[in-house]
Structure formats: C-alpha cells, structure tokens
Design a protein around this motif. Structure first.
Motif, PDB file in Angstrom:
ATOM      1  N   ILE A 105      25.476  51.732  44.295  1.00 22.13           N
ATOM      2  CA  ILE A 105      25.313  51.876  42.836  1.00 22.13           C
ATOM      3  C   ILE A 105      24.245  50.951  42.268  1.00 22.13           C
ATOM      4  O   ILE A 105      24.030  50.940  41.058  1.00 22.13           O
TER       5      ILE A 105
ATOM      6  N   ILE B 244      22.765  57.088  42.047  1.00 20.10           N
ATOM      7  CA  ILE B 244      23.577  56.579  43.163  1.00 20.10           C
ATOM      8  C   ILE B 244      22.882  56.970  44.463  1.00 20.10           C
ATOM      9  O   ILE B 244      22.561  58.147  44.674  1.00 20.10           O
TER      10      ILE B 244
ATOM     11  N   ASP C 118      37.148  50.475  38.978  1.00 20.58           N
ATOM     12  CA  ASP C 118      36.385  50.205  40.202  1.00 20.58           C
ATOM     13  C   ASP C 118      35.222  51.191  40.276  1.00 20.58           C
ATOM     14  O   ASP C 118      35.145  52.134  39.475  1.00 20.58           O
ATOM     15  N   ASP C 119      34.323  50.966  41.232  1.00 23.13           N
ATOM     16  CA  ASP C 119      33.189  51.889  41.338  1.00 23.13           C
ATOM     17  C   ASP C 119      33.552  53.133  42.142  1.00 23.13           C
ATOM     18  O   ASP C 119      33.265  54.247  41.711  1.00 23.13           O
TER      19      ASP C 119
ATOM     20  N   VAL D 143      37.416  55.314  37.824  1.00 21.79           N
ATOM     21  CA  VAL D 143      36.346  54.987  38.773  1.00 21.79           C
ATOM     22  C   VAL D 143      35.095  55.776  38.414  1.00 21.79           C
ATOM     23  O   VAL D 143      35.171  56.854  37.804  1.00 21.79           O
ATOM     24  N   LEU D 144      33.969  55.235  38.824  1.00 23.01           N
ATOM     25  CA  LEU D 144      32.723  55.981  38.681  1.00 23.01           C
ATOM     26  C   LEU D 144      32.744  57.194  39.595  1.00 23.01           C
ATOM     27  O   LEU D 144      32.427  58.305  39.173  1.00 23.01           O
TER      28      LEU D 144
ATOM     29  N   LEU E  17      31.396  46.662  36.711  1.00 22.00           N
ATOM     30  CA  LEU E  17      31.665  47.759  35.773  1.00 22.00           C
ATOM     31  C   LEU E  17      32.732  47.372  34.754  1.00 22.00           C
ATOM     32  O   LEU E  17      32.642  47.720  33.576  1.00 22.00           O
TER      33      LEU E  17
ATOM     34  N   ARG F 102      32.525  45.153  43.048  1.00 20.49           N
ATOM     35  CA  ARG F 102      31.792  46.078  42.169  1.00 20.49           C
ATOM     36  C   ARG F 102      32.605  46.465  40.938  1.00 20.49           C
ATOM     37  O   ARG F 102      32.033  46.822  39.908  1.00 20.49           O
ATOM     38  N   GLY F 103      33.933  46.354  41.036  1.00 21.08           N
ATOM     39  CA  GLY F 103      34.773  46.607  39.862  1.00 21.08           C
ATOM     40  C   GLY F 103      34.590  45.545  38.788  1.00 21.08           C
ATOM     41  O   GLY F 103      34.907  45.784  37.618  1.00 21.08           O
TER      42      GLY F 103
END
Ligand SMILES: O=P(O)(O)OC[C@H]1O[C@H](OP(=O)(O)OP(=O)(O)O)[C@H](O)[C@@H]1O
Ligand SMILES: Nc1ncnc2[nH]cnc12
Length: 179
Positions: A28, A12, A123-124, A151-152, A67, A63-64
């Motif tokens: 990301i 990241i 989500d990210d 989330v990440l 992923l 971005r979600g």
C-alpha cells in the motif's frame, strides 16, 4: 467499480513472492504516497467509523496504525494501538495467532478499553483473518464491544471472512476492496 475504488486499487502494488515464495504481497505504500488516494481512503473509513457508532478506533500494527490514526482524528475518536508482543510498556492483555506467513502475538494496554467502549478495528489487509480474529478476541477479553472491522482490502481467495464471521458474532466486516 466506483471512481474511489478504482483510484485505491490503482495505487496498490502487487509484489510476487514477498515475503516468501507463493505470497502475492499487496503493497500500500504507493497509495500512502498519493495524497488524493490517502485522503479518499481516510474519508471512506471515517464514514464507516461514524456509521458504526464506535467510541474508539483500534489499529493493528503496523499498517493498521497508518490507516487507523488519521481515521480516528477525522472521526473525532480516540486511537488505541494493538501492538506485536513486547512493545507496550504498561499492563497488557495478549493473544496468539497464525498469519499467512508465520505466527505472532498481539497485545493491548488493558486500561485502554472498558465496558463502555464500542470499538471499530482498522487494518489494511484481511488475508487469512488470523490477525483480525485475534484482535476481536483481545478486545472482547478487555471488556469492550466490537462495533465492526474495516479493512482497505480483503483477499477473498484466503477465506478470512469465513474464519472471522463467527468471532464477529454479527458485527459488520467492511472491506473497501475485495480481490
Ligand atoms: O489476515 P492475516 O492472515 O492475519 O493477515 C493480515 C495481516 O498481515 C499483515 O500484517 P503483518 O503481520 O504482516 O504486519 P505489518 O503490518 O507489521 O507488516 C496485514 O497488515 C494484516 O495485519
Ligand atoms: N498478501 C498480503 N499482502 C499484504 N499484506 C498481507 N498480510 C497477509 N497477507 C498479505
């Protein structure tokens, strides 16, 4: 820190003052470009999905989606996109919210969620929690149950967790990384 967390964190990229001065943007794209890291991330989120008892995965634009979609496939679950307003062609439910850098509105196809569904939201980044809070409200208004939010990365200094926890009403918030 575990090997997986170290791998994810190392992929990241911090970008200062993007998209506006004062914001440290968590990019990301290096993680997505690394198949080992992207696979490890997908596996970790799919394990959360399986543990949560979710029947569907909701991914938050944009971005979600990146992923959430592979996690849905890996976990054998349907994928429901929550999009920025004006992008879905069918009958929608909408929810307005504030971001770290602006404001927005999200929508979901009303027919995609029913009272039978338990939804894991993916989500990210959790920043202020505005997007996630709006998505929880939207899913509940659509009649479905929220199984949790994964989330990440959580940006702990923005206190999104504190904002979100009342809305989650006991459902778990799982962040693979917290900075
Ligand atoms: O916790 P918050 O303060 O609500 O911020 C987190 C949200 O912000 C980012 O999305 P963004 O709206 O920038 O859209 P994008 O994924 O389309 O770039 C991020 O992907 C989360 O969805
Ligand atoms: N600092 C940040 N980095 C990446 N995505 C974000 N969404 C909201 N704040 C963000």
């Amino acid at each position: 820190m575990t090997d997986i967390k170290e791998l994810l964190l190392s992929r990241i990229r911090d970008v200062a003052d993007y998209p506006e001065p004062g914001v440290m943007f968590k990019d990301i794209t290096p993680l997505l470009a690394d198949p080992a890291a992207f696979t490890a991330l997908t596996d970790a989120l799919a394990e959360i999905a399986e543990r949560s008892g979710a029947t569907k995965i909701v991914g938050l634009e944009a971005r979600g989606f990146i992923l959430g979609a592979p996690v849905a496939v890996r976990a054998g679950l349907g994928f429901i996109p929550v999009r920025k307003a004006g992008k879905l062609p069918g009958a929608t439910l909408g929810q307005a919210y504030d971001l770290e850098y602006g404001s927005a509105e999200i929508e979901v196809h009303a027919e995609d969620l029913t009272a039978e569904d338990r939804v894991l939201i993916i989500d990210d980044v959790l920043a202020t929690g505005g997007t996630a809070e709006a998505s929880v409200q939207l899913i509940r208004r659509a009649g479905a149950e929220v199984a949790g939010l994964a989330v990440l990365m959580e940006l702990g200094f923005l206190n999104g967790r504190d904002r979100l926890e009342p809305a989650l009403n006991g459902a778990p918030l799982e962040a693979l990384l917290t900075v």
